[in-house]
Design a protein around this motif. Structure first.
Motif, PDB file in Angstrom:
ATOM      1  N   SER A  40     -47.956  35.744  41.160  1.00 20.24           N
ATOM      2  CA  SER A  40     -46.554  36.081  41.400  1.00 20.24           C
ATOM      3  C   SER A  40     -46.418  36.973  42.632  1.00 20.24           C
ATOM      4  O   SER A  40     -47.402  37.542  43.126  1.00 20.24           O
ATOM      5  N   ASN A  66     -45.025  39.920  42.851  1.00 23.12           N
ATOM      6  CA  ASN A  66     -45.386  41.307  42.542  1.00 23.12           C
ATOM      7  C   ASN A  66     -46.900  41.481  42.471  1.00 23.12           C
ATOM      8  O   ASN A  66     -47.449  42.498  42.921  1.00 23.12           O
ATOM      9  N   GLU A  67     -47.585  40.503  41.873  1.00 20.13           N
ATOM     10  CA  GLU A  67     -49.040  40.566  41.799  1.00 20.13           C
ATOM     11  C   GLU A  67     -49.663  40.527  43.188  1.00 20.13           C
ATOM     12  O   GLU A  67     -50.626  41.252  43.483  1.00 20.13           O
ATOM     13  N   THR A  85     -49.209  43.790  44.999  1.00 21.26           N
ATOM     14  CA  THR A  85     -50.121  44.786  44.434  1.00 21.26           C
ATOM     15  C   THR A  85     -51.532  44.611  45.001  1.00 21.26           C
ATOM     16  O   THR A  85     -52.197  45.597  45.357  1.00 21.26           O
TER      17      THR A  85
END
Length: 431
Positions: free
Chosen positions: A57, A59-60, A63
């Motif tokens: 994703s 967001n992943e 990160t």
């Protein structure tokens, strides 16, 4: 070895074309390699390669970018590569991390603060990784901040504007340049047979013979020898080989013919059986330039230097064309800096870059023959940028012929070596 149990490589592999046999085989090969590495070096609490074979994703992904100490991006060829820019952008709030980027990615031309590596050279990659892992935080921050500023300034709007401007310039430039029309053999034959004082100027590589990765592998074959023999047998013909090759090779291959020659673009000239050297030439510049070219060869396996009497040539016929062209762009400015005060000239040919004394070119060499007498037929054939000087220095009525389809100063064109030989056979009267 000092990085064992201290570094983890996170490989994010997004599935792509997994129904294609080649891709399935590549996936299997990668997974076997990861398994072997983890089995050999892994421990109960440490696995050197984290292999992720699925999409992540947004967001992943962000990160991963923010937490990664190093981004290792190694495409063998890539138009730009957004991942490199995404990594830099994701570090905006915490400028810690190092980008290690393949020089074959288009982004490498912009993100020059990244550690640039040759993706074909594993030693180069290992060295860059070690440098990245040991880099001081202050330097990491400087590199990232500099690249982030570039990303803000050179955004998509800037790219579109520059792209359109360059396209307009290219269109204007191509409009001004001449696209030669195909040589009409009957007209050429008619002019040839109606004349009695003929000058025939021929390039060698790419004109009389095809290119080869090994420059010494293209000695004249029997067909070419027969063509030249018939042309020089006609007392009305003056045949000249005007080449960038060294005189030793030209003499070895063609010296038995009663023809004139120019070697190294006019450094040496053979007239009436005697070689003479162009005056006012210097060699003092050669050691410094050769040292720079030797460094280039080390960084570009498969390329090599050809050292002539008064010039140096860097050949990249045996390497990937895109890599060779990238190297040319890289060292072009360096060469200009080294040569601007030494009366030197840099010539870019077909997968070769040559550095030589300025004022020495095929065009000036051609004048030695074209001004000898009043020729009633002149034919000049060449394929290279260096042959453009020949075309420009000949009378407007001369039959100047470009081999290939590139824009040229020549009046006519032929597609390739086979057509050149066929044309010369017809002129020589060989069936």
């Amino acid at each position: 070895p000092e990085w064992l149990r201290k570094v983890i490589l996170v490989m994010v592999v997004v599935p792509s074309r997994d129904t294609v046999d080649h891709y399935r085989a590549l996936k299997h090969e990668v997974e076997q390699l990861v398994s072997r590495l983890n089995g050999k070096f892994g421990t109960f609490d440490w696995v050197p390669v984290q292999y992720i074979y699925h999409a992540v994703s947004f967001n992943e992904l962000i990160t991963l970018y923010r937490e990664a100490d190093v981004a290792l991006i190694t495409p063998l060829r890539d138009g730009m590569n957004l991942v490199a820019k995404e990594y830099v952008a994701a570090k905006a709030h915490k400028p810690r991390g190092v980008l290690v980027l393949s020089e074959m990615a288009g982004a490498a031309n912009e993100l020059t603060e990244a550690l640039s590596i040759n993706p074909h050279d594993r030693h180069s990659i290992a060295k860059a990784l070690h440098e990245a892992l040991t880099m001081q935080e202050k330097e990491q921050e400087w590199r990232l901040r500099t690249m982030q500023t570039k990303l803000k300034n050179y955004d998509v709007r800037h790219w579109a504007k520059v792209f359109i401007q360059e396209q307009k310039k290219l269109m204007q430039s191509n409009h001004k340049r001449n696209q030669a029309r195909r040589l009409h053999l009957p007209s050429l034959q008619s002019a040839y047979h109606q004349s009695s004082q003929r000058l025939i100027i021929l390039d060698y590589d790419g004109t009389l013979v095809d290119f080869d990765p090994d420059p010494q592998a293209v000695a004249p074959d029997q067909e070419l020898l027969d063509i030249l023999e018939q042309l020089v047998a006609d007392a009305h013909n003056k045949v000249v080989i005007n080449s960038g090759r060294d005189r030793t090779t030209l003499e070895k291959w063609l010296g038995h013919f009663p023809i004139d020659m120019a070697a190294e673009h006019g450094v040496w000239m053979k007239q009436n059986g005697k070689w003479t050297q162009n005056p006012n030439l210097s060699k003092v510049w050669m050691p410094e330039v050769k040292s720079m070219l030797e460094d280039l060869v080390k960084r570009t396996p498969g390329s090599f230097i050809e050292e002539k009497d008064y010039s140096l040539a860097w050949h990249y016929r045996q390497i990937d064309k895109a890599l060779g062209e990238k190297r040319v762009r890289e060292f072009r400015d360096v060469l200009v800096y080294l040569t601007h005060n030494q009366d030197l000239q840099v010539l870019e040919g077909n997968k070769v870059v040559e550095i030589k004394n300025a004022g020495v070119n095929k065009g000036n060499a051609t004048l030695a023959w074209s001004q000898q007498q009043a020729w009633d037929f002149i034919l000049a054939i060449g394929d290279d940028l260096t042959d453009e000087d020949i075309f420009r220095n000949l009378p407007a009525e001369a039959y100047t012929v470009k081999v290939g389809l590139a824009p040229t100063a020549a009046r006519f064109s032929l597609p390739g070596v086979a057509e050149v030989r066929s044309t010369l056979r017809r002129l020589a009267g060989i069936a």
